[in-house]
Motif scaffolding. Structure first.
Motif, PDB file in Angstrom:
ATOM      1  N   TRP A 110      35.418  39.286  44.820  1.00 54.12           N
ATOM      2  CA  TRP A 110      36.731  39.018  44.229  1.00 54.12           C
ATOM      3  C   TRP A 110      36.921  37.508  44.220  1.00 54.12           C
ATOM      4  CZ3 TRP A 110      41.742  41.387  46.831  1.00 54.12           C
ATOM      5  CH2 TRP A 110      42.889  40.815  46.260  1.00 54.12           C
ATOM      6  N   SER A 141      39.215  34.291  42.680  1.00 49.27           N
ATOM      7  CA  SER A 141      40.529  33.984  42.110  1.00 49.27           C
ATOM      8  C   SER A 141      40.573  32.548  41.629  1.00 49.27           C
ATOM      9  CB  SER A 141      41.632  34.216  43.156  1.00 49.27           C
ATOM     10  OG  SER A 141      41.686  35.566  43.534  1.00 49.27           O
ATOM     11  N   GLU A 194      44.199  34.192  38.109  1.00 52.33           N
ATOM     12  CA  GLU A 194      43.367  35.238  37.519  1.00 52.33           C
ATOM     13  C   GLU A 194      42.376  35.713  38.571  1.00 52.33           C
ATOM     14  OE1 GLU A 194      41.601  33.983  33.870  1.00 52.33           O
ATOM     15  OE2 GLU A 194      43.528  33.628  32.881  1.00 52.33           O
ATOM     16  N   HIS A 195      42.311  37.025  38.737  1.00 51.07           N
ATOM     17  CA  HIS A 195      41.416  37.636  39.710  1.00 51.07           C
ATOM     18  C   HIS A 195      40.246  38.271  38.959  1.00 51.07           C
ATOM     19  CE1 HIS A 195      44.639  37.224  42.665  1.00 51.07           C
ATOM     20  NE2 HIS A 195      45.452  37.894  41.862  1.00 51.07           N
ATOM     21  N   GLU A 196      39.055  37.801  39.208  1.00 52.78           N
ATOM     22  CA  GLU A 196      37.850  38.408  38.661  1.00 52.78           C
ATOM     23  C   GLU A 196      37.229  39.292  39.744  1.00 52.78           C
ATOM     24  OE1 GLU A 196      35.229  35.371  37.279  1.00 52.78           O
ATOM     25  OE2 GLU A 196      36.465  34.892  35.523  1.00 52.78           O
ATOM     26  N   SER A 202      34.413  42.315  40.751  1.00 51.68           N
ATOM     27  CA  SER A 202      33.212  43.099  40.458  1.00 51.68           C
ATOM     28  C   SER A 202      33.029  44.110  41.580  1.00 51.68           C
ATOM     29  CB  SER A 202      31.981  42.193  40.361  1.00 51.68           C
ATOM     30  OG  SER A 202      32.082  41.311  39.267  1.00 51.68           O
ATOM     31  N   ASP A 253      33.551  45.813  36.308  1.00 50.15           N
ATOM     32  CA  ASP A 253      34.209  44.502  36.331  1.00 50.15           C
ATOM     33  C   ASP A 253      35.638  44.629  35.831  1.00 50.15           C
ATOM     34  OD1 ASP A 253      31.930  42.844  37.164  1.00 50.15           O
ATOM     35  OD2 ASP A 253      31.082  43.387  35.223  1.00 50.15           O
ATOM     36  N   LEU A 291      39.417  42.187  35.261  1.00 46.60           N
ATOM     37  CA  LEU A 291      40.111  40.899  35.264  1.00 46.60           C
ATOM     38  C   LEU A 291      41.603  41.175  35.387  1.00 46.60           C
ATOM     39  CD1 LEU A 291      40.112  37.803  34.953  1.00 46.60           C
ATOM     40  CD2 LEU A 291      40.313  38.148  32.476  1.00 46.60           C
TER      41      LEU A 291
END
Length: 251
Positions: free
Chosen positions: A167, A169, A179-181, A183, A198, A200
């Motif tokens: 995670w 950010s 924004e939190h990416e 996986s 994934d 977002l």
């Protein structure tokens, strides 16, 4: 936004969330402000964890969420508990077709997922229009401090046998946003291999005064602002800010 695959992982990832604290907090404030009704609208209810808990406490609960996947989990959870909770797939900024409620809540920083000033303003107006005179409107949000110092440019990881995630950010394009990416790696027990998903996610917050101004603009009377379940005014490093407002009786 749609949570897609995340909806089915959410409860496991949030198992340590202080749901009981939210229920306690709401019940305490209903007593404090002498609200007798128990008709509660849970906006952005997600997988229904709080909807179910409130219903088990005797509240008459309606849940609303924008994600069909989240609502599918919520409905299954309510049925498993033998509870009749109506769930609706709607945008909380554009509610329609509902009665008026004694209590409306937007819990678990769900308001922070709205991407624009206009969406927040419309949500407050929707809540006002669906709240009974003298009813209470609750919501909690991430503080400016949490967005900028706890989330932004930070990474979080989990490594369990059946579920892992990475995670990351990052600062968003809008002020006070992140924004939190994410996986996720989920074990397929039949193949022994991991499937990757994934997601977002976007969150945005505002100064306390801005929320207060928008509440007043919608017609609410702000009763109190506190932080971190402590019934105390927010401090510089408070992370979660709670608002309680009421719809003043019209004469």
């Amino acid at each position: 936004m749609s949570y897609e695959q995340f909806a089915y992982l959410y409860d496991e990832l949030m198992q340590d969330a202080p749901y009981d604290e939210w229920v306690r907090f709401v019940k305490e404030k209903l007593n404090q402000y002498h609200v007798g009704g128990n008709n509660l609208l849970d906006l952005a209810c997600g997988t229904g964890e709080l909807s179910v808990r409130f219903a088990k406490e005797g509240f008459s609960v309606t849940g609303v969420d924008l994600s069909a996947d989240m609502l599918a989990v919520a409905q299954a959870k309510a049925q498993a508990e033998g509870l009749q909770i109506p769930f609706f797939e709607q945008d909380m900024a554009r509610l329609e077709g509902h009665e008026e409620f004694d209590i409306i809540g937007i819990f678990c920083d769900s308001l922070n997922y709205l991407q624009s000033n206009e969406d927040v303003i419309h949500t407050f107006t929707s809540a006002y229009n669906h709240l009974k005179d003298g009813g209470l409107f609750f919501f909690d949000v991430h503080s400016l401090y949490k967005i900028s110092h706890v989330f932004t440019n930070q990474s979080f990881t989990l490594a369990d046998e059946h579920l892992s995630y990475i995670w990351n950010s990052f600062a968003g394009d809008s002020p006070n946003s992140v924004e939190h990416e994410l996986s996720f790696f989920i074990l397929d027990e039949q193949t022994g291999k991991y499937d990757r998903f994934d997601e977002l996610h976007f969150q945005r917050t505002y100064p306390v005064q801005q929320y207060s101004d928008w509440l007043a603009q919608a017609g609410f009377e702000l009763l109190e602002v506190s932080a971190d379940f402590e019934n105390k005014e927010p401090k510089e490093k408070s992370e979660r800010i709670f608002f309680i407002a009421t719809k003043k009786p019209s004469f």
